[in-house]
Design a protein around this motif. Structure first.
Motif, PDB file in Angstrom:
ATOM      1  N   LEU A 127       0.841  -1.192   0.000  1.00 57.24           N
ATOM      2  CA  LEU A 127       0.000   0.000   0.000  1.00 57.24           C
ATOM      3  C   LEU A 127       0.877   1.243   0.000  1.00 57.24           C
ATOM      4  CD1 LEU A 127      -2.696  -0.950   2.668  1.00 57.24           C
ATOM      5  CD2 LEU A 127      -2.809  -1.266   0.195  1.00 57.24           C
ATOM      6  N   ASP A 128       0.331   2.353  -0.503  1.00 60.99           N
ATOM      7  CA  ASP A 128       1.058   3.613  -0.427  1.00 60.99           C
ATOM      8  C   ASP A 128       1.003   4.143   1.011  1.00 60.99           C
ATOM      9  OD1 ASP A 128      -1.552   4.485  -0.199  1.00 60.99           O
ATOM     10  OD2 ASP A 128      -1.357   6.084  -1.675  1.00 60.99           O
ATOM     11  N   ASP A 129       1.680   5.251   1.263  1.00 63.60           N
ATOM     12  CA  ASP A 129       1.783   5.778   2.625  1.00 63.60           C
ATOM     13  C   ASP A 129       0.436   6.172   3.217  1.00 63.60           C
ATOM     14  OD1 ASP A 129       4.499   5.415   2.517  1.00 63.60           O
ATOM     15  OD2 ASP A 129       4.942   7.480   1.929  1.00 63.60           O
ATOM     16  N   SER A 131      -2.362   4.570   2.673  1.00 65.59           N
ATOM     17  CA  SER A 131      -3.194   3.357   2.763  1.00 65.59           C
ATOM     18  C   SER A 131      -4.485   3.485   1.973  1.00 65.59           C
ATOM     19  CB  SER A 131      -3.510   3.013   4.231  1.00 65.59           C
ATOM     20  OG  SER A 131      -2.331   2.688   4.932  1.00 65.59           O
ATOM     21  N   THR A 132      -4.415   4.194   0.845  1.00 65.15           N
ATOM     22  CA  THR A 132      -5.584   4.339  -0.018  1.00 65.15           C
ATOM     23  C   THR A 132      -5.345   3.754  -1.412  1.00 65.15           C
ATOM     24  OG1 THR A 132      -4.880   6.550  -0.743  1.00 65.15           O
ATOM     25  CG2 THR A 132      -6.354   6.424   1.168  1.00 65.15           C
ATOM     26  N   GLN A 133      -4.113   3.351  -1.725  1.00 60.96           N
ATOM     27  CA  GLN A 133      -3.792   2.816  -3.036  1.00 60.96           C
ATOM     28  C   GLN A 133      -3.014   1.510  -2.909  1.00 60.96           C
ATOM     29  OE1 GLN A 133      -1.790   6.329  -4.812  1.00 60.96           O
ATOM     30  NE2 GLN A 133      -3.434   6.295  -6.320  1.00 60.96           N
ATOM     31  N   VAL A 134      -3.329   0.577  -3.792  1.00 62.90           N
ATOM     32  CA  VAL A 134      -2.596  -0.682  -3.887  1.00 62.90           C
ATOM     33  C   VAL A 134      -1.488  -0.516  -4.926  1.00 62.90           C
ATOM     34  CG1 VAL A 134      -2.754  -3.157  -4.408  1.00 62.90           C
ATOM     35  CG2 VAL A 134      -4.684  -1.972  -3.313  1.00 62.90           C
ATOM     36  N   ILE A 135      -0.316  -1.036  -4.616  1.00 61.80           N
ATOM     37  CA  ILE A 135       0.815  -0.958  -5.536  1.00 61.80           C
ATOM     38  C   ILE A 135       1.277  -2.371  -5.868  1.00 61.80           C
ATOM     39  CG2 ILE A 135       3.164  -0.112  -5.897  1.00 61.80           C
ATOM     40  CD1 ILE A 135       2.585   2.037  -3.774  1.00 61.80           C
ATOM     41  N   ILE A 136       1.308  -2.683  -7.157  1.00 60.00           N
ATOM     42  CA  ILE A 136       1.788  -3.980  -7.639  1.00 60.00           C
ATOM     43  C   ILE A 136       3.126  -3.764  -8.340  1.00 60.00           C
ATOM     44  CG2 ILE A 136       1.288  -5.988  -9.090  1.00 60.00           C
ATOM     45  CD1 ILE A 136      -0.604  -5.659  -6.722  1.00 60.00           C
ATOM     46  N   ARG A 137       4.126  -4.574  -7.972  1.00 58.82           N
ATOM     47  CA  ARG A 137       5.455  -4.495  -8.577  1.00 58.82           C
ATOM     48  C   ARG A 137       5.927  -5.881  -8.970  1.00 58.82           C
ATOM     49  NH1 ARG A 137       6.221  -0.964  -4.023  1.00 58.82           N
ATOM     50  NH2 ARG A 137       6.874   1.155  -4.621  1.00 58.82           N
ATOM     51  N   THR A 138       6.887  -5.907  -9.896  1.00 58.98           N
ATOM     52  CA  THR A 138       7.595  -7.147 -10.215  1.00 58.98           C
ATOM     53  C   THR A 138       9.071  -6.954  -9.900  1.00 58.98           C
ATOM     54  OG1 THR A 138       7.940  -6.448 -12.514  1.00 58.98           O
ATOM     55  CG2 THR A 138       5.996  -7.800 -12.057  1.00 58.98           C
ATOM     56  N   THR A 139       9.715  -8.019  -9.452  1.00 62.21           N
ATOM     57  CA  THR A 139      11.132  -7.930  -9.113  1.00 62.21           C
ATOM     58  C   THR A 139      11.996  -7.663 -10.340  1.00 62.21           C
ATOM     59  OG1 THR A 139      11.304 -10.344  -9.312  1.00 62.21           O
ATOM     60  CG2 THR A 139      10.892  -9.447  -7.112  1.00 62.21           C
ATOM     61  N   LYS A 145       2.013  -1.065 -11.159  1.00 58.88           N
ATOM     62  CA  LYS A 145       0.645  -0.543 -11.232  1.00 58.88           C
ATOM     63  C   LYS A 145       0.223  -0.028  -9.861  1.00 58.88           C
ATOM     64  CE  LYS A 145      -3.456   0.088 -13.176  1.00 58.88           C
ATOM     65  NZ  LYS A 145      -3.680   0.978 -14.332  1.00 58.88           N
ATOM     66  N   LYS A 146      -0.359   1.167  -9.835  1.00 56.25           N
ATOM     67  CA  LYS A 146      -0.913   1.746  -8.614  1.00 56.25           C
ATOM     68  C   LYS A 146      -2.390   2.044  -8.876  1.00 56.25           C
ATOM     69  CE  LYS A 146       1.494   4.842  -6.358  1.00 56.25           C
ATOM     70  NZ  LYS A 146       2.136   6.138  -5.967  1.00 56.25           N
ATOM     71  N   PHE A 147      -3.261   1.601  -7.981  1.00 59.21           N
ATOM     72  CA  PHE A 147      -4.692   1.821  -8.190  1.00 59.21           C
ATOM     73  C   PHE A 147      -5.426   1.937  -6.864  1.00 59.21           C
ATOM     74  CE2 PHE A 147      -3.963  -2.729  -8.097  1.00 59.21           C
ATOM     75  CZ  PHE A 147      -4.987  -3.236  -7.326  1.00 59.21           C
ATOM     76  N   LEU A 159      -7.312   0.964   3.491  1.00 59.62           N
ATOM     77  CA  LEU A 159      -6.981  -0.374   3.059  1.00 59.62           C
ATOM     78  C   LEU A 159      -6.056  -1.053   4.065  1.00 59.62           C
ATOM     79  CD1 LEU A 159      -6.319   0.313  -0.741  1.00 59.62           C
ATOM     80  CD2 LEU A 159      -8.464  -0.305   0.383  1.00 59.62           C
ATOM     81  N   SER A 160      -6.113  -2.361   4.091  1.00 58.88           N
ATOM     82  CA  SER A 160      -5.264  -3.152   4.984  1.00 58.88           C
ATOM     83  C   SER A 160      -4.412  -4.105   4.145  1.00 58.88           C
ATOM     84  CB  SER A 160      -6.124  -3.953   5.966  1.00 58.88           C
ATOM     85  OG  SER A 160      -5.323  -4.799   6.756  1.00 58.88           O
ATOM     86  N   PRO A 161      -3.092  -4.097   4.310  1.00 59.78           N
ATOM     87  CA  PRO A 161      -2.234  -4.934   3.464  1.00 59.78           C
ATOM     88  C   PRO A 161      -2.478  -6.432   3.621  1.00 59.78           C
ATOM     89  CG  PRO A 161      -0.971  -3.970   5.266  1.00 59.78           C
ATOM     90  CD  PRO A 161      -2.310  -3.292   5.263  1.00 59.78           C
TER      91      PRO A 161
END
Length: 210
Positions: A127-129, A131-139, A145-147, A159-161
């Protein structure tokens, strides 16, 4: 529209009241209940629900443009209305690019990202700082993607991680977020209201409690 059986917070109550006051038309077609909302501020929302499962299949918004005219329809849930295209005329976006869509299930918000062939251990969710956006990353830094989850924003819910779950199959990353009780309670209330609406299979008509 409120029901003491389903306690809700102030923001949820405001959202339900907004839905209640909106002008609504209703259509049953192709196995779906299709509802069109027109709000007092001129914004429009369309929703489509599967008649068998009551699951939300499509939600789209159209808000007034800056110059006062009707804006373009924006998809919140479901497939985009038109294919995505590059800015340059005649250039169609590659079919191998990742395609991000939201497709909820009964108790979870859910998103699918097609055309991601990497193994499950490649992906991470946070989550972003705020806690309103989900962040998806690949190594391997091939996808980022942030949404947001508009449903949670409308109710003022953080949001809760630990509610985020990732899965991967058939070159598709599946992102799930467990719906909190507040969301499930509202959805149950709305479904009860929708079932009371008079609808037609031939064309739109005013939806009023029977």
């Amino acid at each position: 529209m409120e029901n003491p059986q389903y306690p809700i917070n102030n923001m949820a109550s405001t959202w339900l009241e907004k839905l209640k006051e909106a002008q609504k038309t209703c259509l049953v077609q192709d196995g779906r209940r299709k509802i069109h909302f027109t709000f007092k501020d001129g914004a429009e929302m369309t929703e489509e629900y599967d008649l068998q499962t009551s699951e939300l299949v499509v939600r789209r918004w159209r808000r007034q443009g800056q110059l006062g005219g009707a804006g373009k329809w924006e998809t919140e849930v479901g497939e985009e209305i038109v294919p995505r295209r590059m800015e340059m005329e005649g250039m169609v976006e590659s079919s191998s690019n990742p395609i991000f869509t939201r497709k909820d299930i009964k108790r979870k918000f859910q998103w699918r990202v097609r055309n991601l062939p990497y193994p499950i251990e490649t992906y991470s969710a946070s989550l972003d700082d705020s806690s309103t956006q989900v962040i998806i990353r690949t190594t391997n830094k091939k996808y980022y993607k942030k949404f947001t989850i508009p449903d949670m924003e409308r109710l003022g819910l953080k949001l809760s991680p630990d509610q985020i779950h990732l899965a991967h199959a058939n070159n598709t990353l599946i992102i799930s977020y467990q719906k909190p009780k507040e969301i499930l309670d509202i959805e149950k209330q709305l479904q009860e209201e929708f079932k009371k609406m008079k609808a037609t299979s031939d064309g739109d008509m005013d939806c009023r409690p029977s």
